[in-house]
Structures are given as structure tokens and as C-alpha cells.
Design a protein around this motif. Structure first.
Motif, PDB file in Angstrom:
ATOM      1  N   SER A  82      28.397 147.790 -82.421  1.00 21.12           N
ATOM      2  CA  SER A  82      27.752 146.498 -82.690  1.00 21.12           C
ATOM      3  C   SER A  82      27.701 146.592 -84.336  1.00 21.12           C
ATOM      4  O   SER A  82      27.627 147.363 -84.995  1.00 21.12           O
ATOM      5  CB  SER A  82      26.620 146.092 -82.346  1.00 21.12           C
ATOM      6  N   SER A  83      28.044 145.293 -85.071  1.00 20.43           N
ATOM      7  CA  SER A  83      28.014 145.090 -86.491  1.00 20.43           C
ATOM      8  C   SER A  83      26.756 145.430 -86.853  1.00 20.43           C
ATOM      9  O   SER A  83      26.455 145.569 -88.103  1.00 20.43           O
ATOM     10  CB  SER A  83      28.402 143.741 -87.024  1.00 20.43           C
ATOM     11  N   ASP A  84      25.665 145.191 -85.901  1.00 27.58           N
ATOM     12  CA  ASP A  84      24.235 145.334 -86.513  1.00 27.58           C
ATOM     13  C   ASP A  84      23.749 146.836 -86.412  1.00 27.58           C
ATOM     14  O   ASP A  84      22.486 147.318 -86.743  1.00 27.58           O
ATOM     15  CB  ASP A  84      23.360 144.521 -85.421  1.00 27.58           C
ATOM     16  N   SER A  85      24.604 147.541 -85.921  1.00 20.55           N
ATOM     17  CA  SER A  85      24.262 148.861 -85.851  1.00 20.55           C
ATOM     18  C   SER A  85      24.208 149.754 -86.873  1.00 20.55           C
ATOM     19  O   SER A  85      24.881 149.444 -88.009  1.00 20.55           O
ATOM     20  CB  SER A  85      25.143 149.780 -84.967  1.00 20.55           C
ATOM     21  N   LEU A  86      23.203 150.691 -87.377  1.00 23.73           N
ATOM     22  CA  LEU A  86      23.278 151.360 -88.488  1.00 23.73           C
ATOM     23  C   LEU A  86      24.314 152.300 -88.820  1.00 23.73           C
ATOM     24  O   LEU A  86      24.727 152.546 -89.784  1.00 23.73           O
ATOM     25  CB  LEU A  86      22.040 152.419 -88.442  1.00 23.73           C
ATOM     26  N   PHE A  87      25.072 152.365 -87.832  1.00 28.09           N
ATOM     27  CA  PHE A  87      26.373 153.432 -87.970  1.00 28.09           C
ATOM     28  C   PHE A  87      27.696 152.666 -88.067  1.00 28.09           C
ATOM     29  O   PHE A  87      28.650 153.182 -88.030  1.00 28.09           O
ATOM     30  CB  PHE A  87      26.517 154.455 -86.801  1.00 28.09           C
ATOM     31  N   TYR A  88      27.682 151.145 -88.143  1.00 33.74           N
ATOM     32  CA  TYR A  88      28.684 150.421 -87.895  1.00 33.74           C
ATOM     33  C   TYR A  88      29.478 150.640 -89.331  1.00 33.74           C
ATOM     34  O   TYR A  88      28.831 150.698 -90.449  1.00 33.74           O
ATOM     35  CB  TYR A  88      28.354 149.005 -87.746  1.00 33.74           C
ATOM     36  N   THR A  89      30.752 150.752 -89.050  1.00 32.97           N
ATOM     37  CA  THR A  89      31.505 151.232 -90.500  1.00 32.97           C
ATOM     38  C   THR A  89      32.410 149.916 -90.821  1.00 32.97           C
ATOM     39  O   THR A  89      33.308 149.755 -89.774  1.00 32.97           O
ATOM     40  CB  THR A  89      32.339 152.563 -90.256  1.00 32.97           C
ATOM     41  N   HIS A  90      32.414 149.253 -91.922  1.00 33.97           N
ATOM     42  CA  HIS A  90      33.327 148.160 -92.041  1.00 33.97           C
ATOM     43  C   HIS A  90      34.778 148.824 -92.568  1.00 33.97           C
ATOM     44  O   HIS A  90      34.699 149.792 -92.908  1.00 33.97           O
ATOM     45  CB  HIS A  90      32.695 147.411 -93.351  1.00 33.97           C
ATOM     46  N   SER A  91      35.749 147.974 -92.104  1.00 33.20           N
ATOM     47  CA  SER A  91      37.222 148.259 -92.520  1.00 33.20           C
ATOM     48  C   SER A  91      37.482 147.647 -93.893  1.00 33.20           C
ATOM     49  O   SER A  91      37.096 146.285 -94.099  1.00 33.20           O
ATOM     50  CB  SER A  91      37.872 147.643 -91.338  1.00 33.20           C
ATOM     51  N   TYR A  92      38.016 148.306 -94.780  1.00 26.91           N
ATOM     52  CA  TYR A  92      38.505 147.901 -95.905  1.00 26.91           C
ATOM     53  C   TYR A  92      40.082 148.108 -96.331  1.00 26.91           C
ATOM     54  O   TYR A  92      40.723 148.719 -95.474  1.00 26.91           O
ATOM     55  CB  TYR A  92      37.662 148.357 -97.166  1.00 26.91           C
ATOM     56  N   GLY A  93      40.477 147.345 -97.328  1.00 28.18           N
ATOM     57  CA  GLY A  93      42.049 147.495 -97.821  1.00 28.18           C
ATOM     58  C   GLY A  93      41.912 148.493 -98.730  1.00 28.18           C
ATOM     59  O   GLY A  93      41.173 149.038 -99.201  1.00 28.18           O
ATOM     60  N   TRP A  94      43.228 148.540 -99.399  1.00 31.87           N
ATOM     61  CA  TRP A  94      43.320 149.277-100.736  1.00 31.87           C
ATOM     62  C   TRP A  94      42.505 148.929-101.594  1.00 31.87           C
ATOM     63  O   TRP A  94      42.127 149.851-102.664  1.00 31.87           O
ATOM     64  CB  TRP A  94      44.845 149.639-101.140  1.00 31.87           C
ATOM     65  N   ALA A  95      42.197 147.525-101.625  1.00 35.71           N
ATOM     66  CA  ALA A  95      41.546 147.416-102.969  1.00 35.71           C
ATOM     67  C   ALA A  95      40.099 147.982-103.050  1.00 35.71           C
ATOM     68  O   ALA A  95      39.716 148.097-104.104  1.00 35.71           O
ATOM     69  CB  ALA A  95      41.448 145.666-102.921  1.00 35.71           C
ATOM     70  N   GLU A  96      39.649 147.967-101.810  1.00 38.43           N
ATOM     71  CA  GLU A  96      38.181 148.657-101.913  1.00 38.43           C
ATOM     72  C   GLU A  96      38.418 150.231-101.711  1.00 38.43           C
ATOM     73  O   GLU A  96      37.692 150.953-102.300  1.00 38.43           O
ATOM     74  CB  GLU A  96      37.597 148.393-100.593  1.00 38.43           C
TER      75      GLU A  96
END
Length: 305
Positions: free
Chosen positions: A57-71
Motif C-alpha cells: 500500500s502507498s500508505d505503508s512505511l516501506f512503500y517505494t515510489h517509482s521515478y524516472g531518470w529526472a529523479e
């Protein structure tokens, strides 16, 4: 809350230093560091995969966002800074007593303090300034104590390795604040789990290249590698310490200069094990230096309440 998290991170970091010293004793530095980055990557890889698949879940402490090369380019830069610091620190720790390296590491928050003044306009009160001054006094006394063991600070390359590692570590600490601060506060607002996960993965591939290019061709003429049970514990305790550290920085009102100073309280754990486990010398004189470091931590804590 962020102060308590900073102290917890310091304790975990102390055990990380102990396991690192034990693993590096009569051992090859590059393979140990490679395994450290490998195990750290494996710890966080499941969170990346579960986050992408939607099972976390996006509310989880361990949730990892996905990013592109810009980040990711910013995370890659952090990997380069941290890995450079680690390489210098590992070589320095291998050749110096833990009871000397620990207090030297306590100078890092002073470097962070200068950077925090320049980049984040942070200001310290009188209690916090007193803590900084006492810490510097303890380091000055450590120079005299280490000379009894034949370690001349101005003619020992391993001392320079540790000092430069701390300069890069301070730069990394300031960069962390930039990575995770919101755009409104001058940062780029990256997810702390994404930063911690991916910078370990990038470091693993960098170390793999370094192992194949630098260590493998010369492995028969350098210190051989040997497996020890403390190697995976390096990754486990470092990952836990960094996770708590990043979480602390994400709290409202967290000051990077104070968090970094408190994290240097890890010297208490490393000093005790340096005395009990590694049987290092001149402990009485070093204990006085350590007390000054502890006093500086207390002054900072009082000034931050």
C-alpha cells in the motif's frame, strides 16, 4: 520525535561500525564492501518490487515510489558520494583502532553545521553551540592520545582517509536534506525509501565493476578475502540506521546539523566494543575524550528540546 529517531540511528550505527571493524580485520576491503552493497540491495529490492506490483500500500512505511531518470540522476550522484566516502572509511578503519576512528567521525556534524549554515540557513542556540565546542575539544585531545600509539595525525595516510571520508559523509548528509526536502523548502521532495533503496543498488554495480577491474587482477598479491558472519550484519545494521535516519529527516522541524551530531553518538557503542572485543590501548585517556563527545551530545539534546 525526530530527536529520538536520531538517537536510535546512532545506536544502530555504532553496531554497524563494530561489525565493519570485525569484518575488515585481515581481510580484503573491496570484496567486503561489495557484499555490503549486495546485501543492502537485497534488503530493499522486495519493497521496490512489491510497490510496483501494487501489493504494498502507498500508505505503508516501506512503500517505494517509482521515478524516472529526472529523479534517478540525483540518487546516482548520492551513490557516487557515499561510495567514495565508504571506500576511504573502510581502508582507514582497517588500519586504525576503532577507539580512534570513532571520535574522528564525531567531527562530521561540525562539517555539516557549516554546510547547514550556508545552504539551509539553520541556526544553533547557545546550548547547541556549546555542544559543538565541547566536541571539537574532545577531538583535539584525541590527537594527543593517539600519538601515544605512534599515530601522527599529520603523517598517517589512514588518518587522512578517515578525515576525507567524513568530509564526503558531511556532503552526503547535506545532500540528503536537499533530496528529501519539499520544493517549497528548497529541495526536490524525493521519497526516502526510493533514495535508500536505489542508492544501494547503484553502489552494488559500481563495486562489482571495481572488483572485476581493480581487485580480481591483483587478488593473489594483496590481502586475501575470507568470509565472516559479521559481513551481512554490516548491511543489516547500516540499512536499519539509515532508514531511521531518513525517517527522522522527514519529520517536521528536523535539523540536519543536530541529527548528524546525534548520530555521531554511535562512538559510544564502538568505543565499548573496541575496548572489550578488540582489546585496544590507552583506554583511560580515550575515555576522557569519549566523555567530552557524550557531553556534547547532551548539550545538543538540551538545546533542541
Amino acid at each position: 520525535m525526530w530527536l529520538l529517531l536520531a538517537f536510535l540511528s546512532a545506536a544502530l550505527l555504532g553496531f554497524y561500525d563494530v561489525f565493519k571493524k570485525h569484518s575488515l580485520k585481515d581481510n580484503a576491503v573491496i570484496p567486503v564492501l561489495l557484499l555490503n552493497t549486495l546485501f543492502s540491495s537485497l534488503i530493499f529490492l522486495p519493497f521496490i518490487l512489491m510497490s510496483r506490483e501494487g501489493s504494498l500500500s502507498s500508505d505503508s512505511l516501506f512503500y517505494t515510489h517509482s521515478y524516472g531518470w529526472a529523479e534517478h540522476k540525483y540518487i546516482l550522484l548520492k551513490s557516487c558520494i557515499v561510495l567514495s566516502s565508504w571506500l576511504l572509511a573502510y581502508f582507514g578503519l582497517k588500519h586504525l583502532p576503532l577507539t580512534i576512528v570513532g571520535p574522528i567521525n564525531a567531527t562530521r556534524p561540525v562539517m555539516v553545521l557549516v554546510g547547514a549554515f550556508v545552504f539551509f540557513a539553520e541556526r544553533l542556540n547557545a546550548w547547541q553551540w556549546a555542544g559543538v565546542v565541547v566536541a571539537l575539544l574532545g577531538i583535539e585531545m584525541l590527537k594527543k592520545t593517539s600519538s601515544r600509539e605512534g599515530i601522527n595525525w599529520w603523517h598517517n595516510r589512514w588518518i587522512y582517509f578517515v578525515i576525507l571520508a567524513n568530509v564526503l559523509g558531511a556532503l552526503s548528509g547535506l545532500y540528503d536534506k536537499f533530496l528529501m526536502a519539499s520544493p517549497a523548502n528548497g529541495g526536490i521532495g524525493l521519497d526516502k525509501m526510493a533514495v535508500q533503496s536505489w542508492y544501494n543498488i547503484y553502489q552494488f554495480f559500481m563495486m562489482l565493476v571495481m572488483l572485476l577491474v581493480l581487485w580480481m587482477p591483483r587478488r593473489r598479491s594483496t590481502t586475501p578475502f575470507r568470509w565472516t558472519w559479521t559481513i551481512p550484519l554490516i548491511s543489516l545494521f547500516l540499512s536499519a540506521a539509515d532508514f531511521v535516519y531518513f525517517y527522522a529527516l522527514g519529520q517536521d522541524g528536523a535539523m540536519i546539523s543536530v541529527v548528524s551530531m546525534i548520530r555521531r553518538g554511535s562512538v559510544v557503542v564502538s568505543f565499548l566494543f573496541g575496548a572489550l572485543l578488540f582489546r585496544e590501548k590507552n583506554l583511560r585517556a580515550k575515555a576522557l575524550d569519549l566523555l567530552l563527545v557524550i557531553l556534547s551530545m547532551l548539550l545538543l539534546y538540551i538545546g533542541s528540546r
